[in-house]
Design a protein around this motif. Structure first.
Motif, PDB file in Angstrom:
ATOM      1  N   ILE A 133       0.832  -1.205   0.000  1.00 33.36           N
ATOM      2  CA  ILE A 133       0.000   0.000   0.000  1.00 33.36           C
ATOM      3  C   ILE A 133       0.863   1.250   0.000  1.00 33.36           C
ATOM      4  O   ILE A 133       0.540   2.252  -0.647  1.00 33.36           O
ATOM      5  CB  ILE A 133      -0.991   0.003   1.192  1.00 33.36           C
ATOM      6  N   PHE A 134       2.022   1.192   0.675  1.00 37.78           N
ATOM      7  CA  PHE A 134       2.929   2.342   0.652  1.00 37.78           C
ATOM      8  C   PHE A 134       3.485   2.549  -0.757  1.00 37.78           C
ATOM      9  O   PHE A 134       3.555   3.684  -1.251  1.00 37.78           O
ATOM     10  CB  PHE A 134       4.074   2.136   1.644  1.00 37.78           C
ATOM     11  N   ASN A 135       3.884   1.459  -1.420  1.00 41.97           N
ATOM     12  CA  ASN A 135       4.385   1.567  -2.790  1.00 41.97           C
ATOM     13  C   ASN A 135       3.305   2.083  -3.733  1.00 41.97           C
ATOM     14  O   ASN A 135       3.588   2.826  -4.686  1.00 41.97           O
ATOM     15  CB  ASN A 135       4.890   0.201  -3.273  1.00 41.97           C
ATOM     16  N   LEU A 136       2.066   1.688  -3.474  1.00 36.58           N
ATOM     17  CA  LEU A 136       0.956   2.144  -4.312  1.00 36.58           C
ATOM     18  C   LEU A 136       0.767   3.655  -4.187  1.00 36.58           C
ATOM     19  O   LEU A 136       0.572   4.360  -5.191  1.00 36.58           O
ATOM     20  CB  LEU A 136      -0.321   1.407  -3.909  1.00 36.58           C
ATOM     21  N   VAL A 137       0.838   4.156  -2.970  1.00 36.39           N
ATOM     22  CA  VAL A 137       0.676   5.598  -2.750  1.00 36.39           C
ATOM     23  C   VAL A 137       1.814   6.373  -3.412  1.00 36.39           C
ATOM     24  O   VAL A 137       1.589   7.378  -4.101  1.00 36.39           O
ATOM     25  CB  VAL A 137       0.599   5.905  -1.242  1.00 36.39           C
ATOM     26  N   THR A 138       3.045   5.917  -3.200  1.00 35.76           N
ATOM     27  CA  THR A 138       4.181   6.623  -3.809  1.00 35.76           C
ATOM     28  C   THR A 138       4.120   6.547  -5.327  1.00 35.76           C
ATOM     29  O   THR A 138       4.500   7.507  -6.024  1.00 35.76           O
ATOM     30  CB  THR A 138       5.504   6.021  -3.308  1.00 35.76           C
ATOM     31  N   SER A 139       3.630   5.416  -5.867  1.00 36.42           N
ATOM     32  CA  SER A 139       3.482   5.302  -7.315  1.00 36.42           C
ATOM     33  C   SER A 139       2.469   6.310  -7.841  1.00 36.42           C
ATOM     34  O   SER A 139       2.690   6.950  -8.880  1.00 36.42           O
ATOM     35  CB  SER A 139       3.054   3.879  -7.684  1.00 36.42           C
ATOM     36  N   ARG A 140       1.370   6.469  -7.117  1.00 33.94           N
ATOM     37  CA  ARG A 140       0.355   7.433  -7.560  1.00 33.94           C
ATOM     38  C   ARG A 140       0.912   8.855  -7.539  1.00 33.94           C
ATOM     39  O   ARG A 140       0.666   9.645  -8.462  1.00 33.94           O
ATOM     40  CB  ARG A 140      -0.869   7.343  -6.644  1.00 33.94           C
ATOM     41  N   VAL A 141       1.675   9.177  -6.508  1.00 32.52           N
ATOM     42  CA  VAL A 141       2.247  10.516  -6.398  1.00 32.52           C
ATOM     43  C   VAL A 141       3.232  10.775  -7.536  1.00 32.52           C
ATOM     44  O   VAL A 141       3.189  11.817  -8.196  1.00 32.52           O
ATOM     45  CB  VAL A 141       2.935  10.705  -5.029  1.00 32.52           C
ATOM     46  N   GLN A 142       4.130   9.820  -7.815  1.00 30.69           N
ATOM     47  CA  GLN A 142       5.146  10.053  -8.837  1.00 30.69           C
ATOM     48  C   GLN A 142       4.540  10.079 -10.236  1.00 30.69           C
ATOM     49  O   GLN A 142       4.975  10.862 -11.097  1.00 30.69           O
ATOM     50  CB  GLN A 142       6.254   9.006  -8.744  1.00 30.69           C
ATOM     51  N   GLU A 143       3.509   9.278 -10.486  1.00 23.94           N
ATOM     52  CA  GLU A 143       2.889   9.306 -11.804  1.00 23.94           C
ATOM     53  C   GLU A 143       2.061  10.580 -12.002  1.00 23.94           C
ATOM     54  O   GLU A 143       2.012  11.126 -13.112  1.00 23.94           O
ATOM     55  CB  GLU A 143       2.038   8.055 -11.996  1.00 23.94           C
ATOM     56  N   THR A 144       1.433  11.059 -10.937  1.00 32.04           N
ATOM     57  CA  THR A 144       0.749  12.353 -11.024  1.00 32.04           C
ATOM     58  C   THR A 144       1.751  13.464 -11.294  1.00 32.04           C
ATOM     59  O   THR A 144       1.513  14.349 -12.135  1.00 32.04           O
ATOM     60  CB  THR A 144      -0.017  12.633  -9.720  1.00 32.04           C
ATOM     61  N   ALA A 145       2.876  13.434 -10.592  1.00 34.64           N
ATOM     62  CA  ALA A 145       3.915  14.442 -10.807  1.00 34.64           C
ATOM     63  C   ALA A 145       4.436  14.391 -12.237  1.00 34.64           C
ATOM     64  O   ALA A 145       4.688  15.433 -12.860  1.00 34.64           O
ATOM     65  CB  ALA A 145       5.051  14.238  -9.809  1.00 34.64           C
ATOM     66  N   LEU A 146       4.593  13.187 -12.789  1.00 38.52           N
ATOM     67  CA  LEU A 146       5.059  13.064 -14.174  1.00 38.52           C
ATOM     68  C   LEU A 146       4.081  13.720 -15.142  1.00 38.52           C
ATOM     69  O   LEU A 146       4.486  14.480 -16.042  1.00 38.52           O
ATOM     70  CB  LEU A 146       5.230  11.583 -14.528  1.00 38.52           C
ATOM     71  N   GLY A 147       2.797  13.433 -14.981  1.00 36.88           N
ATOM     72  CA  GLY A 147       1.807  14.036 -15.865  1.00 36.88           C
ATOM     73  C   GLY A 147       1.801  15.549 -15.775  1.00 36.88           C
ATOM     74  O   GLY A 147       1.700  16.248 -16.796  1.00 36.88           O
ATOM     75  N   VAL A 148       1.922  16.087 -14.565  1.00 41.42           N
ATOM     76  CA  VAL A 148       1.935  17.538 -14.374  1.00 41.42           C
ATOM     77  C   VAL A 148       3.170  18.151 -15.031  1.00 41.42           C
ATOM     78  O   VAL A 148       3.084  19.170 -15.736  1.00 41.42           O
ATOM     79  CB  VAL A 148       1.892  17.878 -12.865  1.00 41.42           C
ATOM     80  N   VAL A 149       4.327  17.540 -14.815  1.00 43.41           N
ATOM     81  CA  VAL A 149       5.581  18.082 -15.358  1.00 43.41           C
ATOM     82  C   VAL A 149       5.578  18.044 -16.882  1.00 43.41           C
ATOM     83  O   VAL A 149       5.955  19.018 -17.548  1.00 43.41           O
ATOM     84  CB  VAL A 149       6.788  17.306 -14.786  1.00 43.41           C
ATOM     85  N   VAL A 150       5.150  16.930 -17.461  1.00 47.10           N
ATOM     86  CA  VAL A 150       5.167  16.799 -18.924  1.00 47.10           C
ATOM     87  C   VAL A 150       4.221  17.801 -19.566  1.00 47.10           C
ATOM     88  O   VAL A 150       4.595  18.498 -20.532  1.00 47.10           O
ATOM     89  CB  VAL A 150       4.808  15.358 -19.349  1.00 47.10           C
ATOM     90  N   TYR A 151       2.982  17.912 -19.053  1.00 40.20           N
ATOM     91  CA  TYR A 151       2.068  18.865 -19.683  1.00 40.20           C
ATOM     92  C   TYR A 151       2.553  20.301 -19.491  1.00 40.20           C
ATOM     93  O   TYR A 151       2.422  21.126 -20.402  1.00 40.20           O
ATOM     94  CB  TYR A 151       0.645  18.726 -19.137  1.00 40.20           C
ATOM     95  N   SER A 152       3.130  20.607 -18.321  1.00 37.79           N
ATOM     96  CA  SER A 152       3.662  21.957 -18.099  1.00 37.79           C
ATOM     97  C   SER A 152       4.772  22.261 -19.092  1.00 37.79           C
ATOM     98  O   SER A 152       4.850  23.375 -19.636  1.00 37.79           O
ATOM     99  CB  SER A 152       4.181  22.083 -16.665  1.00 37.79           C
ATOM    100  N   ALA A 153       5.646  21.275 -19.348  1.00 39.04           N
ATOM    101  CA  ALA A 153       6.740  21.482 -20.304  1.00 39.04           C
ATOM    102  C   ALA A 153       6.203  21.678 -21.720  1.00 39.04           C
ATOM    103  O   ALA A 153       6.640  22.578 -22.458  1.00 39.04           O
ATOM    104  CB  ALA A 153       7.704  20.298 -20.256  1.00 39.04           C
ATOM    105  N   VAL A 154       5.240  20.852 -22.125  1.00 37.42           N
ATOM    106  CA  VAL A 154       4.676  20.976 -23.467  1.00 37.42           C
ATOM    107  C   VAL A 154       3.962  22.313 -23.638  1.00 37.42           C
ATOM    108  O   VAL A 154       4.133  23.003 -24.657  1.00 37.42           O
ATOM    109  CB  VAL A 154       3.714  19.799 -23.750  1.00 37.42           C
TER     110      VAL A 154
END
Length: 714
Positions: A133-154
């Protein structure tokens, strides 16, 4: 000579391409890194795509903050109640109810929406160990951060749209609108006729709301704006105060005697008007990087002899107008000083900025408590269905119900249309899942699918009013297909999840009617009743000594009245007048306008009471008479009996009250000085203004068919 050809894409096409490109890049990075749920990163791209760079980054940061908060709550929920089913459901209901409650009072609505959604979503996974469950939470956070960073860059590199570039122009447009409203009110004061300035109030409110959003985005885009954000927030706050003061002034003009020229009371009114207009013009020139002259302030000169020749209640009216004009002149001068600090700020002003002003400050009301109860009950109803029926989706059915309740709180939803659009989205996802996805041999082909699907859907649903439909069309594909590096296909699982989503939407629509119907006409009736209950409480509190009051009535009761009037306007705008033709949209607009007028009259009354805290015996008795008759008029409306207050009866009582006002002010003028007389006459004039506004509201209520709005519809 060869002809020249030019090609340019429209704004919807450019923004749609940006969203599609960011979706494809995000999915590729997540799959290349071997992350477990690349679709989560793509969902972040889908929801943070906004028209400007700053708005996208701002929404992305809010989504990331909500994900962190929701993930922490999910960890806490699993750690405490993983082995106790009923305690686990209770924890979910508390989290959802509190998130909805915070959505109704907080400025950061989207943060709390994501917090409630993510906490339910992650807690619903059944891990074998706490590490999972801890890995699941951290995975959700990092994948959300990836989506935010990529769209901001584009969005920054490809056809960037900057909020900061239009910030100054937006303020100039607001100042120009307020100048027009000012000129309209001056014309109304001279001609005693409507000048159309009341129509500008809605435009002012829209521009102020837009300014808050643009400033939030511009602070992210440019450090220069972030550095002086305190002055920018003070500027917008001052324009809000000026907007309110102009409306208070306009309200007071309706009582001016038509046969008396304004120049007889205010000797230098022309110079006074010209000075205020010049100050607004110079402020606009400063924002347009054009040097201008320093505006000269002109004090309003009153002919006290001419004023003394008028009746006492006429003096009270003129005193109210004088106070409003002086307040407007002070605000315009302060606004010019603030703009000077923004245009050429000395270094010391950056470190000594005004106290931070919040864009939204909403006290809790009945809707806040209803939202909390709706979230609590919705989770329990869904949980009982899951436990004793075990329908499609299992525990995820409970999560989907909670998400739909959150969506209903985020914005008014027409559930039938939303059901159809989500069904179409699920059907589209099913077609792609069965007939397209199995034939894709690599990520390059998948990226083409993501790019094409996102671009087309975002272009079709480009209009901001279609945002909910856009999400309903793209999210089912991302949630149900859930593509991975090692893709596995299970149509039974797909169909089970799809049916769970539709069934949960139906449950969410039913729960949205608890504890009362969310139909626009029903909500409008509720808010109007609440408005007059708040007005009644204001009167009750105002009769108490200041030492016995639990809180400042000006900061609480009046704010609640203004919020209720605004809510009534928003719900009235959502009514389908084709289904309920008895009351026209014009009648409803007049009803909402009368609520705003009453709210502003009470605001003027509160200001006048603050300036006149000590009552003499005779004066206090007359004040209580006004409060009694106003309370008697308000009481039936506070209980929903809108037909029981005929305007004729209220109008017949007015001459007697005005006679008492004359007698009371005559006694005060003999016993007190000029300042005391001005304060008391202004206060009684405000009571008279409130009563006249109630008469206007009663006339509007007479032409309404209230029973049609009370009828139940299915």
């Amino acid at each position: 000579m060869q002809p020249s050809y030019s090609f340019s894409l429209s704004l919807p096409a450019r923004e749609s391409i940006k969203a599609g490109l960011a979706m494809a890049i995000t999915g590729g990075i997540a799959m290349g890194l071997g992350w477990s749920n690349p679709s989560w990163a793509c969902i972040a791209v889908a929801v943070v795509s906004m028209p400007t760079v700053g708005e996208s980054i701002n929404k992305g940061l809010h989504r990331l903050l909500g994900t962190l908060l929701g993930g922490g709550l999910a960890l806490l929920l699993v750690a405490l109640f993983a082995q106790d089913r009923w305690a686990f459901v209770f924890g979910m209901s508390i989290i959802l109810g509190y998130s909805i409650y915070r959505m109704t009072i907080s400025r950061y609505v989207y943060v709390w929406f994501i917090c409630g959604y993510i906490s339910l979503f992650l807690a619903s996974y059944v891990p074998d160990t706490s590490q999972q469950i801890f890995n699941l939470v951290t995975s959700r956070v990092q994948e959300t951060a990836l989506g935010v960073v990529v769209y901001s860059a584009v969005s920054t590199l490809l056809w960037p749209q900057k909020s900061a570039l239009g910030l100054n122009n937006l303020v100039v447009k607001l100042l120009d609108t307020q100048k027009k409203a000012l000129q309209g009110c001056f014309s109304m004061m001279r001609d005693c006729a409507s000048s159309g300035s009341e129509a500008l109030y809605g435009l002012e409110a829209q521009l102020v709301s837009q300014l808050w959003r643009v400033l939030d985005a511009a602070e992210v885009e440019q450090f220069e704006i972030y550095e002086v954000r305190g002055w920018w927030r003070q500027l917008i706050s001052q324009t809000e105060q000026l907007m309110e003061s102009l409306e208070l002034w306009r309200e007071s003009l309706s009582e001016l005697p038509p046969d008396m020229p304004v120049e007889m009371v205010f000797i230098n009114i022309d110079e006074f008007q010209a000075a205020i207009a010049e100050s607004l013009d110079q402020s606009a020139l400063l924002l347009q990087a054009t040097s201008g002259d320093e505006p000269q302030r002109v004090d309003l000169t009153v002919d006290t002899r001419q004023l003394a020749m008028l009746s006492h209640h006429e003096q009270a009216v003129w005193n109210n107008v004088r106070y409003a004009l002086e307040r407007i002149e002070t605000l315009v001068a302060s606004l010019h000083i603030t703009i000077q600090m923004l245009v050429s700020p000395p270094r010391s002003s950056i470190w000594e900025q005004p106290k931070k002003v919040s864009a939204l400050s909403r006290p809790a009301d009945a809707d806040s408590l209803a939202g909390l109860a709706r979230g609590f009950v919705g989770i329990w109803v869904a949980a009982f269905f899951w436990i004793y029926v075990d329908g499609p989706g299992h525990l995820f059915f409970v999560v989907f119900v909670g998400i739909n309740i959150l969506l209903g709180q985020l914005a008014p939803i027409q559930w039938a249309k939303f059901f159809v659009s989500e069904s179409v989205g699920i059907l589209l996802a099913g077609v792609l899942y069965v007939f397209v996805m199995p034939h894709l041999s690599g990520y390059f082909e998948l990226s083409i699918l993501l790019f094409t699907l996102t671009t087309v859907l975002y272009y079709i649903f480009w209009h901001p009013r279609m945002t909910m439909l856009k999400m309903a069309s793209i999210l089912p594909f991302l949630l149900l297909v859930s593509f991975r590096s090692q893709q596995q296909y299970d149509f039974a699982a797909f169909a089970n999840s799809a049916l769970s989503m539709l069934l949960a939407l139906t449950f969410g629509a039913l729960v949205s009617s608890f504890p009362f119907s969310q139909r626009p006409e029903k909500m409008c009736l509720r808010v109007v009743r609440r408005f007059f209950r708040q007005a009644s409480r204001f009167l009750e509190q105002s009769t108490q000594p200041a030492s016995n009051r639990k809180r400042d009535i000006s900061a609480s009761g009046l704010a609640c009245m203004q919020i209720s009037a605004g809510k009534a306007g928003r719900w009235a705008g959502s009514i389908d007048y084709e289904l309920i033709p008895d009351n026209s949209s014009e009648q409803t607009a007049a009803l909402v306008g009368s609520l705003n007028s009453i709210a502003y009259r009470f605001k003027m009354l509160a200001d006048a009471r603050a300036a006149c805290p000590v009552f003499q015996d005779g004066f206090g008795k007359h004040v209580r008479e006004w409060e009694t008759v106003i309370g008697e008029a308000i009481d039936p409306w506070a209980h929903g009996r809108f037909e029981e207050v005929p305007a004729g009866i209220l109008q017949d009582r007015l001459p007697e009250l005005e006679a008492g006002l004359e007698t009371t002010l005559a006694a005060v003028s003999e016993e007190a000085g000029v300042d005391t007389y001005a304060a008391t006459s202004r206060l009684l004039g405000c009571y008279r203004g409130v009563y006249r506004a109630l008469i206007t509201h009663a006339r509007i209520c007479t032409g309404f068919n209230w029973n049609v709005w009370r009828e139940s519809r299915f």
